[in-house]
Design a protein around this motif. Structure first.
Motif, PDB file in Angstrom:
ATOM      1  N   LEU A  25       3.946  -7.031  32.646  1.00 39.05           N
ATOM      2  CA  LEU A  25       2.824  -6.223  32.165  1.00 39.05           C
ATOM      3  C   LEU A  25       1.745  -7.089  31.531  1.00 39.05           C
ATOM      4  O   LEU A  25       0.546  -6.808  31.678  1.00 39.05           O
ATOM      5  N   THR A  41       5.396   0.248  35.804  1.00 34.77           N
ATOM      6  CA  THR A  41       5.734   0.473  34.402  1.00 34.77           C
ATOM      7  C   THR A  41       7.037   1.230  34.292  1.00 34.77           C
ATOM      8  O   THR A  41       7.422   1.967  35.203  1.00 34.77           O
ATOM      9  N   LEU A  83       6.853   0.836  28.108  1.00 38.01           N
ATOM     10  CA  LEU A  83       5.398   0.679  28.076  1.00 38.01           C
ATOM     11  C   LEU A  83       4.851   0.965  26.676  1.00 38.01           C
ATOM     12  O   LEU A  83       3.881   0.352  26.234  1.00 38.01           O
TER      13      LEU A  83
END
Length: 321
Positions: free
Chosen positions: A79, A95, A100
């Motif tokens: 990420l 994700t 997240l």
């Protein structure tokens, strides 16, 4: 009196400030391969979802989509690379919820939710609690009784601190007064190998992957809101008196500053992908349900969930458990 033809009106509209550049961006996109970055090892549920998405997405956007695995830190490495990438739609990220949101809460992470624009949520896969078929623990009550009798003796494996599998454990421990030793692996294949090799006592992994690997495993409970049509014999934790509902929401994001026209094209394409019968069939072969949510609505909901996870962190700092 001057007459303006329909063609003239269209031409005038295209010449309006901001419209022509936006259409040009969409028409040129993609002008090179699109990378879809996965934060876990190849062969796991997130990776397999990404490969199914990539195959169908490239048909809709008119360019190749390549899956790139960058495992590490519960998905943070991948990420962070997407957050830092050029915001032109050529690098997207998969994700996993709740990671997240939880990763930036539990530590000084290399990304935050605001670094991304949601393309779409794609899949929801409930968590499950699984043991080796030779295990003396034949039910969740057997596991909890053993954990209470000898705190921290039983090992519980997951894909990382703050992941859905781990947070299921945190909440279960909190409600039942138990304590396990948490063991982290980088992906689903490593977790399956560990439980099959009897290296760990209990496996926290989504229902899809453990159902796809039925030999030598016994799933004693799952954390969905209701029982799964794929495993109707497996009770929910709520049924068993443990008020925990947890699962992996898997979606796709782009960098926050991605041009609106490109983002709109991606969102439209993803809406088609999730409805594609071929995509639904692929998910069914892995005992997983599609769960589409448009990127804008998805991120509105995620922003609402942040406060709840922040409160949970303050009450039960899961990095310590």
């Amino acid at each position: 009196m001057t007459t303006i033809s329909r063609r003239g009106l269209i031409a005038a509209g295209l010449a309006a400030p901001g419209i022509a550049p936006a259409l040009a961006q969409t028409n040129r996109y993609p002008d090179r391969p699109v990378e879809l970055v996965v934060g876990f090892t190849a062969g796991g549920a997130t990776d397999l979802d990404a490969r199914a998405v990539a195959m169908l997405l490239e048909r809709r956007i008119g360019g190749s989509v390549v899956v790139v695995n960058r495992p590490g830190a519960g998905g943070e490495v991948a990420l962070a690379s997407v957050a830092r990438s050029r915001p032109d739609g050529h690098m997207l990220g998969t994700t996993n919820m709740p990671g997240l949101l939880t990763i930036p809460i539990e530590r000084r992470a290399q990304f935050k939710l605001e670094d991304f624009a949601g393309v779409a949520n794609v899949v929801t896969d409930p968590n499950a609690i699984t043991v080796h078929e030779d295990s003396p623990y034949r039910s969740i009550q057997d596991i909890l009784t053993a954990a209470k009798a000898q705190p921290d003796r039983l090992t519980f494996a997951s894909t990382g601190i703050g992941t859905d599998d781990h947070l299921m454990l945190v909440l279960m421990q909190q409600q039942t007064g138990t304590s396990f030793t948490h063991v982290v692996f980088q992906g689903d294949p490593q977790l399956i190998t560990a439980i099959l090799g009897k290296q760990v006592d209990v496996l926290g992994l989504n229902l899809g992957p453990v159902t796809a690997q039925p030999d030598k495993l016994r799933t004693v409970a799952m954390a969905g809101a209701t029982r799964s049509r794929f495993r109707p014999e497996v009770p929910t934790l709520k049924e068993l008196g443990i008020d925990v509902v947890m699962g992996s929401e898997r979606g796709v994001v782009a960098p926050a500053a991605t041009p609106p026209a490109v983002l709109a094209k991606l969102r439209e394409a993803m809406a088609d992908v999730v409805k594609d019968p071929e995509f639904v069939r692929v998910l069914q072969t892995r005992f997983t349900e599609p769960s589409f949510e448009d990127g804008e609505a998805w991120f509105t909901r995620l922003r609402g969930l942040q406060e709840g996870y922040q409160t949970l962190w303050q009450r039960t700092p899961w990095a310590q458990r």
